[in-house]
Design an enzyme around this catalytic site. Structure first.
Site, PDB file in Angstrom:
ATOM      1  N   GLY A   8       0.832  -1.196   0.000  1.00  0.00           N
ATOM      2  CA  GLY A   8       0.000   0.000   0.000  1.00  0.00           C
ATOM      3  C   GLY A   8       0.866   1.245   0.000  1.00  0.00           C
ATOM      4  O   GLY A   8       2.098   1.170   0.090  1.00  0.00           O
ATOM      5  N   ASN A   9       0.228   2.377  -0.068  1.00  0.00           N
ATOM      6  CA  ASN A   9       0.964   3.640  -0.102  1.00  0.00           C
ATOM      7  C   ASN A   9       1.675   3.953   1.211  1.00  0.00           C
ATOM      8  O   ASN A   9       2.689   4.650   1.210  1.00  0.00           O
ATOM      9  CB  ASN A   9       0.023   4.792  -0.461  1.00  0.00           C
ATOM     10  CG  ASN A   9      -0.396   4.728  -1.911  1.00  0.00           C
ATOM     11  OD1 ASN A   9       0.435   4.566  -2.801  1.00  0.00           O
ATOM     12  ND2 ASN A   9      -1.689   4.823  -2.157  1.00  0.00           N
ATOM     13  N   ASN A  11       1.876   1.383   4.123  1.00  0.00           N
ATOM     14  CA  ASN A  11       2.439   0.180   4.729  1.00  0.00           C
ATOM     15  C   ASN A  11       2.453  -0.986   3.756  1.00  0.00           C
ATOM     16  O   ASN A  11       1.651  -1.036   2.819  1.00  0.00           O
ATOM     17  CB  ASN A  11       1.619  -0.248   5.959  1.00  0.00           C
ATOM     18  CG  ASN A  11       1.786   0.703   7.106  1.00  0.00           C
ATOM     19  OD1 ASN A  11       2.878   0.856   7.631  1.00  0.00           O
ATOM     20  ND2 ASN A  11       0.704   1.347   7.511  1.00  0.00           N
ATOM     21  N   ILE A  12       3.334  -1.920   4.023  1.00  0.00           N
ATOM     22  CA  ILE A  12       3.370  -3.195   3.324  1.00  0.00           C
ATOM     23  C   ILE A  12       2.988  -4.248   4.351  1.00  0.00           C
ATOM     24  O   ILE A  12       3.663  -4.413   5.374  1.00  0.00           O
ATOM     25  CB  ILE A  12       4.773  -3.487   2.749  1.00  0.00           C
ATOM     26  CG1 ILE A  12       5.162  -2.400   1.736  1.00  0.00           C
ATOM     27  CG2 ILE A  12       4.805  -4.877   2.108  1.00  0.00           C
ATOM     28  CD1 ILE A  12       6.588  -2.500   1.247  1.00  0.00           C
ATOM     29  N   GLY A 108      -7.400   0.312  -6.985  1.00  0.00           N
ATOM     30  CA  GLY A 108      -6.287  -0.459  -6.430  1.00  0.00           C
ATOM     31  C   GLY A 108      -6.666  -1.907  -6.187  1.00  0.00           C
ATOM     32  O   GLY A 108      -7.810  -2.209  -5.846  1.00  0.00           O
ATOM     33  N   ASP A 110      -5.875  -3.702  -3.850  1.00  0.00           N
ATOM     34  CA  ASP A 110      -6.169  -3.964  -2.438  1.00  0.00           C
ATOM     35  C   ASP A 110      -7.595  -3.596  -2.103  1.00  0.00           C
ATOM     36  O   ASP A 110      -8.120  -3.939  -1.102  1.00  0.00           O
ATOM     37  CB  ASP A 110      -5.182  -3.231  -1.524  1.00  0.00           C
ATOM     38  CG  ASP A 110      -5.171  -1.728  -1.730  1.00  0.00           C
ATOM     39  OD1 ASP A 110      -5.678  -1.247  -2.747  1.00  0.00           O
ATOM     40  OD2 ASP A 110      -4.632  -1.042  -0.856  1.00  0.00           O
TER      41      ASP A 110
END
Length: 110
Positions: A8-9, A11-12, A108, A110
């Protein structure tokens, strides 16, 4: 085990699944400046703290990402570390759900 990577923008999110059971999960900050080697070192440190032998444990990797530059970073990490391509999820996959928006490629994964 299946390593899942949700980029994500901010966090991973990383999960390690044994079949359908989530065995371990970690979160890293998203940083496009990090190299595959840096992400590998972070992942090894986190997994090592829990006694997970990442090189032997992982048999597949699935990536979902809204940060294209990091998608490539993680793909390179997988090629170098495990010697195979990661499965990259995107809106072109038929997962049995309709994406009912005008421009699905702008949504996205996600």
């Amino acid at each position: 085990m299946l390593l899942t990577v949700d980029i994500g923008n901010t966090n991973i999110h990383i999960g390690l699944f044994d079949r359908t059971t989530l065995r371990h999960e970690w979160r890293l900050s998203t940083d496009i400046r990090r190299s595959p080697d840096e992400y590998r070192a972070l992942l090894m440190t986190l997994a090592g703290a829990e006694g997970v032998p990442m090189v032997r444990a992982v048999t597949g990797v699935a990536i979902g990402s809204v940060v294209p530059v990091l998608t490539e970073t993680w793909q390179r990490l997988c090629r170098r570390w495990w010697g195979y391509e990661a499965f990259v999820m995107d809106v072109s996959l038929d997962l049995g759900m309709a994406v009912r928006v005008r421009e699905p490629r702008r949504v996205g994964v996600d």
